[in-house]
Design a protein around this motif. Structure first.
Motif, PDB file in Angstrom:
ATOM      1  N   LEU A  93      -5.071   4.249   3.018  1.00 15.57           N
ATOM      2  CA  LEU A  93      -4.750   3.329   4.110  1.00 15.57           C
ATOM      3  C   LEU A  93      -5.000   4.015   5.451  1.00 15.57           C
ATOM      4  O   LEU A  93      -4.262   4.911   5.856  1.00 15.57           O
ATOM      5  CB  LEU A  93      -3.285   2.880   4.005  1.00 15.57           C
TER       6      LEU A  93
ATOM      7  N   CYS B 233      -0.195   4.676   0.927  1.00 14.20           N
ATOM      8  CA  CYS B 233      -1.370   5.004   0.110  1.00 14.20           C
ATOM      9  C   CYS B 233      -2.320   5.895   0.910  1.00 14.20           C
ATOM     10  O   CYS B 233      -2.560   5.661   2.098  1.00 14.20           O
ATOM     11  CB  CYS B 233      -2.074   3.703  -0.277  1.00 14.20           C
TER      12      CYS B 233
ATOM     13  N   CYS C  45      -5.207  -4.030  -6.288  1.00 15.69           N
ATOM     14  CA  CYS C  45      -4.806  -4.295  -4.887  1.00 15.69           C
ATOM     15  C   CYS C  45      -5.239  -5.706  -4.499  1.00 15.69           C
ATOM     16  O   CYS C  45      -4.478  -6.451  -3.874  1.00 15.69           O
ATOM     17  CB  CYS C  45      -5.491  -3.316  -3.943  1.00 15.69           C
TER      18      CYS C  45
ATOM     19  N   CYS D 174       0.838  -1.201   0.000  1.00 18.85           N
ATOM     20  CA  CYS D 174       0.000   0.000   0.000  1.00 18.85           C
ATOM     21  C   CYS D 174       0.871   1.249   0.000  1.00 18.85           C
ATOM     22  O   CYS D 174       0.826   2.063   0.920  1.00 18.85           O
ATOM     23  CB  CYS D 174      -0.932  -0.018   1.212  1.00 18.85           C
TER      24      CYS D 174
ATOM     25  N   CYS E 233      -7.654  -0.597   4.723  1.00 14.70           N
ATOM     26  CA  CYS E 233      -8.082   0.155   3.543  1.00 14.70           C
ATOM     27  C   CYS E 233      -9.468   0.773   3.741  1.00 14.70           C
ATOM     28  O   CYS E 233     -10.368   0.131   4.285  1.00 14.70           O
ATOM     29  CB  CYS E 233      -8.105  -0.785   2.338  1.00 14.70           C
TER      30      CYS E 233
HETATM   31  S1  SF4 Z   1      -5.578  -1.839  -0.621  1.00 17.63           S
HETATM   32 FE1  SF4 Z   1      -6.426   0.215  -0.166  1.00 17.63          FE
HETATM   33  S2  SF4 Z   1      -4.837   1.193   1.081  1.00 17.63           S
HETATM   34 FE2  SF4 Z   1      -3.833  -0.525   0.010  1.00 17.63          FE
HETATM   35  S3  SF4 Z   1      -3.037   0.332  -1.932  1.00 17.63           S
HETATM   36 FE3  SF4 Z   1      -5.083  -0.474  -2.338  1.00 17.63          FE
HETATM   37  S4  SF4 Z   1      -6.439   1.312  -2.096  1.00 17.63           S
HETATM   38 FE4  SF4 Z   1      -4.511   1.803  -1.066  1.00 17.63          FE
END
Ligand code: SF4
Length: 225
Positions: free
Chosen positions: A130, A127, A144, A87, A135
């Protein structure tokens, strides 16, 4: 993860002049999608949701597989150590369909939270989506959901060819929704909005030269929209 986009500063034209392209594209798309969904009758919303049924079933299968075979290793390797290497900041490409699917499957509150974080600068290396509890998306972007780092794959699949084949089958299934060498859901969902006169910079299946080439090679007419 998939590719890292360099943040670019947006021209100094609004109160959001700090906002980089990544945040702006995500926010504009989510707001566009929410406005469209708010304008649908309950029946039209229900019809739209029913077109996602097969995809959501696939996502359920994918989640079950990952929980069963990767939960422990990912918790130990990444989350407990707070590495969360998957992430990383602006490390994912979310497709327009990802935003739409998540919005259809979410209540207002989690979507408000996503809008709130996108309206703030992201000072960190993680990210922007996060949060402390994981998430913020209810249905995470497909890149993802399908991502496994090499180290985790080696540990789980080594010596278990059958399990590896199951994973490859899931990767193939994913393409049936996202890879435009045939009519796919992700393309159809973009087309739905384009036909309604609505455009987003995340409509890669209609705008990315690479994906348009895939369509052309498959004999799909790319000139209609
Ligand atoms: S799972 Fe969610 S937090 Fe992780 S990279 Fe993907 S969008 Fe971002």
């Amino acid at each position: 993860m998939v590719s890292i986009k360099e943040p670019q500063l947006v021209a100094d034209t609004s109160q959001l002049n700090w906002m980089n392209t990544y945040n702006q594209e995500q926010l504009q798309t989510l707001q566009l999608v929410r406005k469209y969904l708010d304008g649908l009758t309950p029946r039209a919303f229900s019809e739209l949701k029913s077109t996602l049924k097969e995809y959501l079933s696939f996502r359920n299968d994918l989640d079950t597989f990952l929980t069963r075979h990767f939960n422990d290793i990912c918790t130990e390797q990444c989350f407990r150590s707070r590495l969360s290497a998957c992430c990383s900041r602006e490390g994912i490409i979310a497709f327009f369909a990802d935003v739409l699917v998540n919005a259809v499957m979410s209540d207002s509150e989690p979507l408000d939270r996503i809008e709130a974080v996108l309206s703030q600068p992201n000072p960190g290396f993680k990210c922007i989506f996060l949060g402390d509890e994981g998430c913020l998306w209810q249905v995470t972007p497909i890149v993802c959901a399908i991502f496994l780092c090499d180290s985790a794959k080696e540990r789980v699949f080594e010596g278990n060819e059958e399990l590896h084949k199951c994973w490859e089958a899931l990767e193939e299934q994913k393409k049936r929704f996202t890879w435009p060498d045939r009519p796919v859901l992700f393309d159809d969902l973009e087309a739905l909005f384009i036909d309604a006169g609505l455009r987003s910079p995340l409509m890669y299946l209609h705008d990315s030269p690479g994906l348009l080439r895939i369509k052309q090679l498959a004999g799909i007419d790319t000139t209609k929209r």
